[in-house]
Motif scaffolding. Sequence first.
Motif, mmCIF file in Angstrom:
data_model
loop_
_atom_site.group_PDB
_atom_site.id
_atom_site.type_symbol
_atom_site.label_atom_id
_atom_site.label_comp_id
_atom_site.label_asym_id
_atom_site.label_seq_id
_atom_site.Cartn_x
_atom_site.Cartn_y
_atom_site.Cartn_z
ATOM 1 N N GLN A 175 0.845 -1.199 0.000
ATOM 2 C CA GLN A 175 0.000 0.000 0.000
ATOM 3 C C GLN A 175 0.879 1.248 0.000
ATOM 4 O OE1 GLN A 175 -3.567 -0.334 0.178
ATOM 5 N NE2 GLN A 175 -3.545 1.791 -0.446
ATOM 6 N N ARG A 176 1.900 1.253 0.842
ATOM 7 C CA ARG A 176 2.830 2.402 0.893
ATOM 8 C C ARG A 176 3.604 2.531 -0.414
ATOM 9 N NH1 ARG A 176 3.368 0.159 6.058
ATOM 10 N NH2 ARG A 176 5.308 -0.878 5.507
ATOM 11 N N ALA A 177 4.079 1.415 -0.946
ATOM 12 C CA ALA A 177 4.856 1.443 -2.191
ATOM 13 C C ALA A 177 4.002 1.916 -3.366
ATOM 14 C CB ALA A 177 5.441 0.062 -2.476
ATOM 15 N N ILE A 178 2.758 1.477 -3.423
ATOM 16 C CA ILE A 178 1.858 1.898 -4.495
ATOM 17 C C ILE A 178 1.660 3.412 -4.441
ATOM 18 C CG2 ILE A 178 -0.570 1.841 -5.229
ATOM 19 C CD1 ILE A 178 -0.502 -1.202 -4.596
ATOM 20 N N ALA A 179 1.450 3.952 -3.256
ATOM 21 C CA ALA A 179 1.266 5.404 -3.130
ATOM 22 C C ALA A 179 2.471 6.148 -3.698
ATOM 23 C CB ALA A 179 1.046 5.781 -1.663
ATOM 24 N N GLN A 180 3.672 5.693 -3.382
ATOM 25 C CA GLN A 180 4.890 6.338 -3.881
ATOM 26 C C GLN A 180 5.057 6.131 -5.387
ATOM 27 O OE1 GLN A 180 6.900 8.498 -2.201
ATOM 28 N NE2 GLN A 180 5.170 8.287 -0.806
ATOM 29 N N THR A 181 4.748 4.936 -5.873
ATOM 30 C CA THR A 181 4.857 4.663 -7.304
ATOM 31 C C THR A 181 3.934 5.586 -8.086
ATOM 32 O OG1 THR A 181 5.492 2.359 -6.975
ATOM 33 C CG2 THR A 181 4.543 2.928 -9.121
ATOM 34 N N LEU A 182 2.705 5.730 -7.637
ATOM 35 C CA LEU A 182 1.766 6.590 -8.350
ATOM 36 C C LEU A 182 2.230 8.042 -8.368
ATOM 37 C CD1 LEU A 182 -1.639 5.036 -7.261
ATOM 38 C CD2 LEU A 182 -0.523 4.865 -9.505
ATOM 39 N N LEU A 183 2.814 8.515 -7.283
ATOM 40 C CA LEU A 183 3.350 9.884 -7.263
ATOM 41 C C LEU A 183 4.509 10.035 -8.243
ATOM 42 C CD1 LEU A 183 3.230 10.682 -3.443
ATOM 43 C CD2 LEU A 183 1.762 11.629 -5.254
ATOM 44 N N ARG A 184 5.381 9.034 -8.295
ATOM 45 C CA ARG A 184 6.507 9.076 -9.236
ATOM 46 C C ARG A 184 6.017 9.003 -10.681
ATOM 47 N NH1 ARG A 184 11.582 5.737 -6.798
ATOM 48 N NH2 ARG A 184 11.637 6.744 -4.760
ATOM 49 N N LEU A 185 5.045 8.148 -10.919
ATOM 50 C CA LEU A 185 4.472 8.029 -12.257
ATOM 51 C C LEU A 185 3.839 9.348 -12.685
ATOM 52 C CD1 LEU A 185 3.778 6.113 -14.634
ATOM 53 C CD2 LEU A 185 1.694 5.500 -13.378
ATOM 54 N N LYS A 186 3.136 9.980 -11.776
ATOM 55 C CA LYS A 186 2.501 11.273 -12.056
ATOM 56 C C LYS A 186 3.546 12.325 -12.411
ATOM 57 C CE LYS A 186 -0.613 14.703 -10.106
ATOM 58 N NZ LYS A 186 -1.633 14.940 -9.068
ATOM 59 N N ALA A 187 4.612 12.376 -11.638
ATOM 60 C CA ALA A 187 5.665 13.364 -11.894
ATOM 61 C C ALA A 187 6.341 13.117 -13.238
ATOM 62 C CB ALA A 187 6.692 13.341 -10.763
ATOM 63 N N ASP A 188 6.692 11.879 -13.516
ATOM 64 C CA ASP A 188 7.402 11.565 -14.761
ATOM 65 C C ASP A 188 6.510 11.795 -15.975
ATOM 66 O OD1 ASP A 188 9.284 10.769 -16.599
ATOM 67 O OD2 ASP A 188 9.730 8.886 -15.624
ATOM 68 N N ALA A 189 5.274 11.324 -15.918
ATOM 69 C CA ALA A 189 4.348 11.513 -17.044
ATOM 70 C C ALA A 189 4.055 12.997 -17.250
ATOM 71 C CB ALA A 189 3.056 10.740 -16.804
ATOM 72 N N GLY A 190 3.937 13.729 -16.164
ATOM 73 C CA GLY A 190 3.706 15.176 -16.269
ATOM 74 C C GLY A 190 4.865 15.886 -16.934
ATOM 75 N N HIS A 191 6.103 15.522 -16.567
ATOM 76 C CA HIS A 191 7.287 16.115 -17.197
ATOM 77 C C HIS A 191 7.308 15.809 -18.688
ATOM 78 C CE1 HIS A 191 9.090 17.569 -13.561
ATOM 79 N NE2 HIS A 191 9.179 16.368 -13.023
ATOM 80 N N ARG A 192 7.024 14.576 -19.037
ATOM 81 C CA ARG A 192 7.040 14.186 -20.461
ATOM 82 C C ARG A 192 5.991 14.955 -21.252
ATOM 83 N NH1 ARG A 192 9.406 8.823 -21.501
ATOM 84 N NH2 ARG A 192 10.521 8.268 -19.614
#
Length: 153
Positions: free
Chosen positions: A130-147
Amino acid sequence: MTGHVVKQTIDIEAPAEVVFDLLTTPAQHVKIDGSTTVRCLRRGPARLSMGSPFTMSMRLFGVPYRVTNRVVEFEPNRLIAWRHFEPQRWRYELEPVAGGTRVTESFDYSYYSRLGRWFIRLLGWPARNQRAIAQTLLRLKADAGHRTRDASR
């Protein structure tokens, strides 16, 4: 957490194609992994598709290991899931929403036997994931947003 599925959802200001590209490029997984266990792609295709095997170098509790996964669910720009020798599945579901894409990541351990599910809970994996998923989604959001921002320049 629902039954034997741990999941979370986030809205990302990026088209589904951009998000799906990150998820289907295994060499990018180290950038978005919120568990910090993924180290690098060892072997696999540049882009995943249904049935694709891919091997990742991992590290857990300081111990290095390798995991070979296989894509078991795949719908372009909508869904990808993989599993390894154990029956659980890591799944990403994408849904278009106003302004971007809603992404739901899940750790589905319902494929285990009753004893296996009990053992997964005993080890504390649902809470860790649950904790890892929360962090993964934040990282995915940041990377996709930058792209997305970079592509619009």
